[in-house]
Structure formats: C-alpha cells, structure tokens
Scaffold this motif. Structure first.
Motif, mmCIF file in Angstrom:
data_model
loop_
_atom_site.group_PDB
_atom_site.id
_atom_site.type_symbol
_atom_site.label_atom_id
_atom_site.label_comp_id
_atom_site.label_asym_id
_atom_site.label_seq_id
_atom_site.Cartn_x
_atom_site.Cartn_y
_atom_site.Cartn_z
ATOM 1 N N MET B 201 2.199 -1.578 -4.063
ATOM 2 C CA MET B 201 2.384 -0.207 -4.553
ATOM 3 C C MET B 201 1.077 0.538 -4.767
ATOM 4 S SD MET B 201 5.635 0.529 -4.631
ATOM 5 C CE MET B 201 5.578 1.999 -5.637
ATOM 6 N N ASP B 202 0.009 -0.180 -5.099
ATOM 7 C CA ASP B 202 -1.245 0.516 -5.362
ATOM 8 C C ASP B 202 -1.898 1.028 -4.084
ATOM 9 O OD1 ASP B 202 -2.097 -1.883 -4.337
ATOM 10 O OD2 ASP B 202 -3.394 -2.401 -6.009
ATOM 11 N N ALA B 203 -1.422 0.564 -2.931
ATOM 12 C CA ALA B 203 -2.016 0.985 -1.659
ATOM 13 C C ALA B 203 -1.197 2.075 -0.970
ATOM 14 C CB ALA B 203 -2.148 -0.223 -0.735
ATOM 15 N N VAL B 204 -0.102 2.505 -1.610
ATOM 16 C CA VAL B 204 0.754 3.537 -1.019
ATOM 17 C C VAL B 204 0.166 4.919 -1.325
ATOM 18 C CG1 VAL B 204 3.069 4.586 -1.142
ATOM 19 C CG2 VAL B 204 2.815 2.085 -1.173
ATOM 20 N N VAL B 205 0.222 5.824 -0.360
ATOM 21 C CA VAL B 205 -0.229 7.206 -0.561
ATOM 22 C C VAL B 205 0.640 7.860 -1.647
ATOM 23 C CG1 VAL B 205 -0.264 9.484 0.553
ATOM 24 C CG2 VAL B 205 -1.231 7.491 1.727
ATOM 25 N N SER B 206 -0.014 8.600 -2.557
ATOM 26 C CA SER B 206 0.638 9.105 -3.771
ATOM 27 C C SER B 206 1.943 9.857 -3.505
ATOM 28 C CB SER B 206 -0.299 10.074 -4.494
ATOM 29 O OG SER B 206 -1.523 9.479 -4.716
ATOM 30 N N GLU B 209 4.766 7.400 -3.310
ATOM 31 C CA GLU B 209 4.797 6.296 -4.278
ATOM 32 C C GLU B 209 6.219 6.046 -4.789
ATOM 33 O OE1 GLU B 209 2.390 4.348 -4.734
ATOM 34 O OE2 GLU B 209 2.704 3.315 -6.639
ATOM 35 N N TYR B 239 -4.850 4.182 -13.420
ATOM 36 C CA TYR B 239 -3.742 3.710 -12.579
ATOM 37 C C TYR B 239 -2.369 4.263 -12.933
ATOM 38 C CZ TYR B 239 -7.344 0.295 -11.416
ATOM 39 O OH TYR B 239 -8.514 -0.295 -11.022
ATOM 40 N N ALA B 241 -0.802 6.842 -12.153
ATOM 41 C CA ALA B 241 -0.041 7.419 -11.041
ATOM 42 C C ALA B 241 0.810 6.333 -10.376
ATOM 43 C CB ALA B 241 -0.984 8.058 -10.017
ATOM 44 N N VAL B 242 0.220 5.159 -10.186
ATOM 45 C CA VAL B 242 0.964 4.039 -9.601
ATOM 46 C C VAL B 242 2.159 3.690 -10.497
ATOM 47 C CG1 VAL B 242 0.826 1.613 -8.902
ATOM 48 C CG2 VAL B 242 -1.164 3.117 -8.583
ATOM 49 N N GLY B 245 5.014 6.501 -10.497
ATOM 50 C CA GLY B 245 5.771 6.505 -9.245
ATOM 51 C C GLY B 245 6.701 5.304 -9.173
#
Lengths: 346, 346
Positions: B201-206, B209, B239, B241-242, B245
């Motif tokens: 999930m931390d590598a997904v574009v915002s 998310e 973090y 935002a992660v 989402g």
C-alpha cells in the motif's frame, strides 16, 4: 515568478514564457487550460498557435512557433484536451514544428508525449524536452513534519472540482496586490502550468505524499506567504489520502473552505452526501493540528456561479450569518472578498 | 491459502511453495523475513538455502534449489536484508542457480532485481520471473466507496512498526481455529510473502490508494472475514495518507488498535508525541465512518515484549480498566487474547 523550490523540485520548473497551443479545437470548453493560462499567466504567454480547423481564441496574438521563439517563448504548452485520448497527425506535425523552432513542449494530457515515436524522435533530434506535468519529479523524500519558516494558506473543499485552484489563485493575487511577498504553489496540472512549476500531488506515491507537500512550500522569510492549491477533500472516499498528505505536509496556518451550495453529493459517488462546511472546518482543524497546532479557518469561498447577483449576495449573507466567518465568491470579488482576505491575514 | 483477488490483483499472487534464501547472513536480525515466513507460512515453505558463510537457520531443512524444485517449490524467496543495499556476487550466483532449477525469485529488497544485468539475463534465458513485492500491480482503479459484502477487520496503530502485521496474522489464525472462513490480507512486503499475495500500500500512487484497498478485500460471502494488515498511523505526519486511504478503502466493520506502551514519540520524528489509544479510537471511528458508518473498535493489541509476564499482565489489566475494552498481547495469547477475539466477532 515563483520562488525556487530547491534542487529537488527544480526538476519541475517549466520553461517560460509560453506559446499556447490550441490544436484544431472548435469547442471552447476543450480549451480550458489555455483560457486559464491567458487569465492567470498572461504576462508569461507570448501568444497562441492553432492548426487548420482551430476555431477558438484566448485573445492573445496568433503566431507560429518560430515567431514565438523570436518573441522570447521557451516552450509550447498544450492548452487543449485531446478528444478520445488520441493525438492526431495535425497535432504531431505542429508539435514537431515547435521543437524545430527551439521550443520545449509542455503537456498535461493523459497520454505521455514520449510514448509517441514521432515526438520522441523529434525531441532527440532537436534536443528539446517533452515535459509531462502529470509526472512528479524523482527523489521526493518521506515527510518529516518539521516546522518550516514563513506562512502558509491551503484551500480545502467539501469535494473535488468546486473552486480550490481558482480560490488559491485569487487569494494569491490579492495578497500580491496588497504588497505582500507571496507565491502560488500548484498541486494540479493546470495550476502547475500557471505557476510555472509545482507537484502533481495526486500522482505522488502515498508514502511520499506528505514529503512532496513539504518540498512544495519550503522554508521562507517569516512574512512570506505560500498560497497552496488544495486537492480533493478529506471527506472524499476516493481521494482523501491525497488531501490528508497535502494537509499534513503543507502545515497551513490558515485554510479556506471551498464549497458549491448546489452540490449535494460527492461528484461521481452519489451514495455519499457532501459534508457540511462546519464538518470540513472541524475535521481540517483536527487533522491539520497534527503538524500545525495554530491552524485556523480564514473563511469560506462559495462558488455561486449558478446564481444571479442578488441570489448570490443573499446566499453569502446567510452563510456568513450562520457560520460567523467571512464568506465570499472570489469571482464576484467586492467587499466580501476583501473581508475574506483580511481574515486570512489577520 | 487466500481467496483470489480477481483478475487485477492476480498479478501479485506469488508462486508457492517457497524455498527460503538466507544468503551469507550471519546475523539473525537480518533474516527477519525468513523467520516470519517460517513462523506464519511453514506449510508453504519446503526448506531453506544458504550460501558459503551463512550462519543462521529457520529450522527448516537445508536444500539446494534443484532439491527444492523436486520437493515442489515454485519460487525462491529472499528472506534476508542485503547490507548496504548491495547484492554481492555470491547472492547473484545463487539466484541464477535457483532460476536454472526452475524457481521464480521473489524479493522485497529496495534494489530492483531486474536492474542487475546478470539476474535480468538469467531470467530471460530461463523464462523465470523476478518478482518485486514492493511494486504494486498495474491497473489499480480509483476508489468508489461502494459497500462490499462480507466482514472486514483492520489493524490500526498509534504509530508504525509496533505490531499491526503480527496482530492481524494472530487474529486471522484465531478466526480460522474457530472454524471461520477468513483471509489475511497483506499490505506490506513481509505480509505479502506470508499471504502469497497482496498489495504494497505504501507504494501505490495516492490517487489510487483507497481503490487499492478496495480491490484488496473484494466482495465475499456474508460470514467471511478479511483480516487486513494495517499500515502507519493516521497520526503519523509522514505516512497518514497511506493509513487514511487504507482505512477508507478497507471499510472495516471492526478495528483493533495496536500500541507499544514504551513508545512515547513517533518513530524517527521525535518532536511528535505518540497519540493516546483513545485518540486513535476516536479519530478512526470518525474517519472510517465515512465508508462504514457501523465501524467499531474491537479492542487493543498491546505490544508487551519489553516486559516480564507479571508486569505485562498488570499493564494489560490497567489498560482494560482504563479503556473498558479488551486488551491483549497476541504473542502472550491466553484468556485475554480469546476475549479480544470474542469482542472482534461480537
């Protein structure tokens, strides 16, 4: 002209002034980006350029890429949406002509220009750049939450697409007119073209969202204002991650809530009621307080474009009465907007 | 074995069973991933494989890649961190040997395996895959907020790295032991290796998310549970935002707050006080209520690894008294943990 963002974000500073490309567009609504640039960055646009069939105009002088280069232009900006996502032969010929005349090409289209072989070849051959404002710069760091110097204003919203960019631009213009040292900080493609730089926050990897917002508004003199274009809404079930990362990283001192009183449900997600302005104020203070405990609401920007002047006045007065904060429509300006600006600067 | 995630997320289903690669590691703390896999996915690990100099063991049988392939292994998983970010010659030789024996290679290292020419060449030559669990699958959609069928539990936290993965794994195991139909849904690299799939999930574009979290726990039978590994914290200024989402997209019915009572400030961001458990409960209900108005707190998972048994008991009892919800340490298990499970399923 905006203050530089430092080594990292220099990667997304756009070469100005611009030549605005209108393609073969016949429908003004497809040329919103060009009109936005003509409205907000006219001093950095030397002219416009259309190909056969083009039937819209921003009012700027028509010129060829070679004439524009002569007049100082450094890039051609695609100011129109391409219908159906396809870039036709006439556009390609025009873009190649621009590169041959010495202009870089700036695009906010969904299709990446360098995925079109004729354009990639021409860029290599001419040494010009194809710049995609939908792509964030490389090397964005993880956020730190460190308090930065200078002052910051962020526009937030009850939803997407109801005036956050316009409000930030209008507030920035008002701040400058009052003699303040201020920068507009862009977070979406049209804003980035207007500002000549910025970060497309919705395209940043989640882990770096707050970090991107941090480098977007770096340390500044104590009386300097960054006026930051908001994105999405913390109440939007699709995009709240973008909005929260931007809020945390922006650490705003002041926020302005943008709202459209005709909007009753979230755009495209009709099972979700629009939050009230009060809910947005309350949750923004709660979440934004994490990185700036002094965060406060400067007022409301009400999009009254669906109403006549009298109705709009009545609506704003009623909201002002109900919320007990300044309420204005930046497009209508006037005393109400001046009061909103006062409140933001208070 | 987890239920399939549908066409999109099939792209990140890992080939099992595994051979665990230990490299030339001499320090057990560098082999955390291998130990995690041996603990939580022993039934899907045929053995372990080290090169000259390797001085750690998971207790699984040692075998060569060819022997592992013979025993049914379909991939070699790099179960150790590479010191200094450099993959040495001995590792490369071993990974090539694995591909030649018919195994795909699964990695959670920061360096992309396909950026190492010798590995990229061997993959092409042998037709094997280099799978990077730090890369999200392509084609993740924007979130919709649509209510999905089935039940969901999400672990959340007062911070990063204090037990969210472990808690989700322990709750999933307990649910299965009680005869429930349940899947562990992984959101980080070690979890993805354990589950055999998932989304980092931390590598997904915002912008995507919440949409990623939605496809991670798809529609399921009404009595099915997805137990979803949390990430970060909505109070973490880097973090959040992660975390938001993931919360919106997971639309959990129940969440469990993971907390380490010795942690007083945010990891690595020492100007930020850790939020209290009550603050996390309150804000998670407020934010999570946007996509699931019925969201509730199932209890607290307290990481008591720094305490002796008696101290830990006293600590949990005091927290239980103070918060009036179940508090347990999944590693200690016992009645307290059974009560936490009861509360989640209530």
């Amino acid at each position: 002209m905006n203050a530089p963002l430092g080594a990292l974000a220099d990667a997304i500073v756009l070469p100005q002034p611009y030549l605005l490309f209108l393609g073969d567009t016949t429908e003004p609504s497809f040329a919103k980006t060009a009109f936005g640039l003509a409205d907000w960055a006219a001093d950095r646009c030397v002219g416009e350029f259309g190909v056969d069939g083009c039937a819209v105009s921003t009012g700027l002088p028509r010129m060829t890429p070679a004439e524009a280069r002569e007049a100082g232009a450094r890039s051609l900006v695609i100011g129109v949406a391409n219908q159906g996502g396809v870039i036709g032969e006439r556009w390609i010929t025009a873009l190649v002509e621009a590169m041959e005349a010495g202009l870089d090409v700036v695009s906010g289209l969904h299709v990446r220009l360098d995925s079109i072989p004729a354009l990639a070849d021409a860029a290599r051959r001419t040494g010009r750049r194809l710049i995609d404002v939908r792509s964030p710069p490389p090397g964005i760091p993880v956020g730190t939450g460190r308090k930065r110097s200078g002052k910051r204003l962020l526009t937030v919203g009850t939803d997407c697409a109801l005036g956050k960019k316009y409000t930030a631009l209008a507030l920035h213009r008002a701040f400058v007119e009052r003699g303040l040292d201020a920068d507009f900080r862009a977070t979406g493609q049209t804003g980035i073209m207007i500002a000549g730089g910025g970060i497309p926050m919705d395209a940043v990897v989640s882990d770096f969202e707050a970090g991107a917002a941090e480098i977007l508004s770096p340390d500044a003199p104590a009386d300097h204002w960054d006026v930051i274009e908001g994105q999405g809404s913390i109440f939007n079930p699709a995009y709240a991650a973008v909005s929260l990362g931007l809020l945390h990283g922006s650490q705003p001192d002041v926020f302005v809530v943008c709202h459209d009183p005709t909007r009753k449900v979230i755009l495209g997600l009709e099972d979700f009621a629009l939050p009230s302005v009060e809910e947005v104020v309350d949750l923004t203070i709660r979440l934004g307080g994490r990185t700036n405990p002094a965060i406060r609401c400067g007022g409301v920007s009400l999009n009254t474009s669906s109403f006549g002047a009298q109705e709009a006045e009545a609506l704003m007065a009623a909201e002002r009465e109900r919320l007990n904060i300044p309420v204005a429509d930046p497009i209508r300006g006037g005393t109400a907007f001046a009061e909103l600006v006062d409140s933001c600067l208070a």
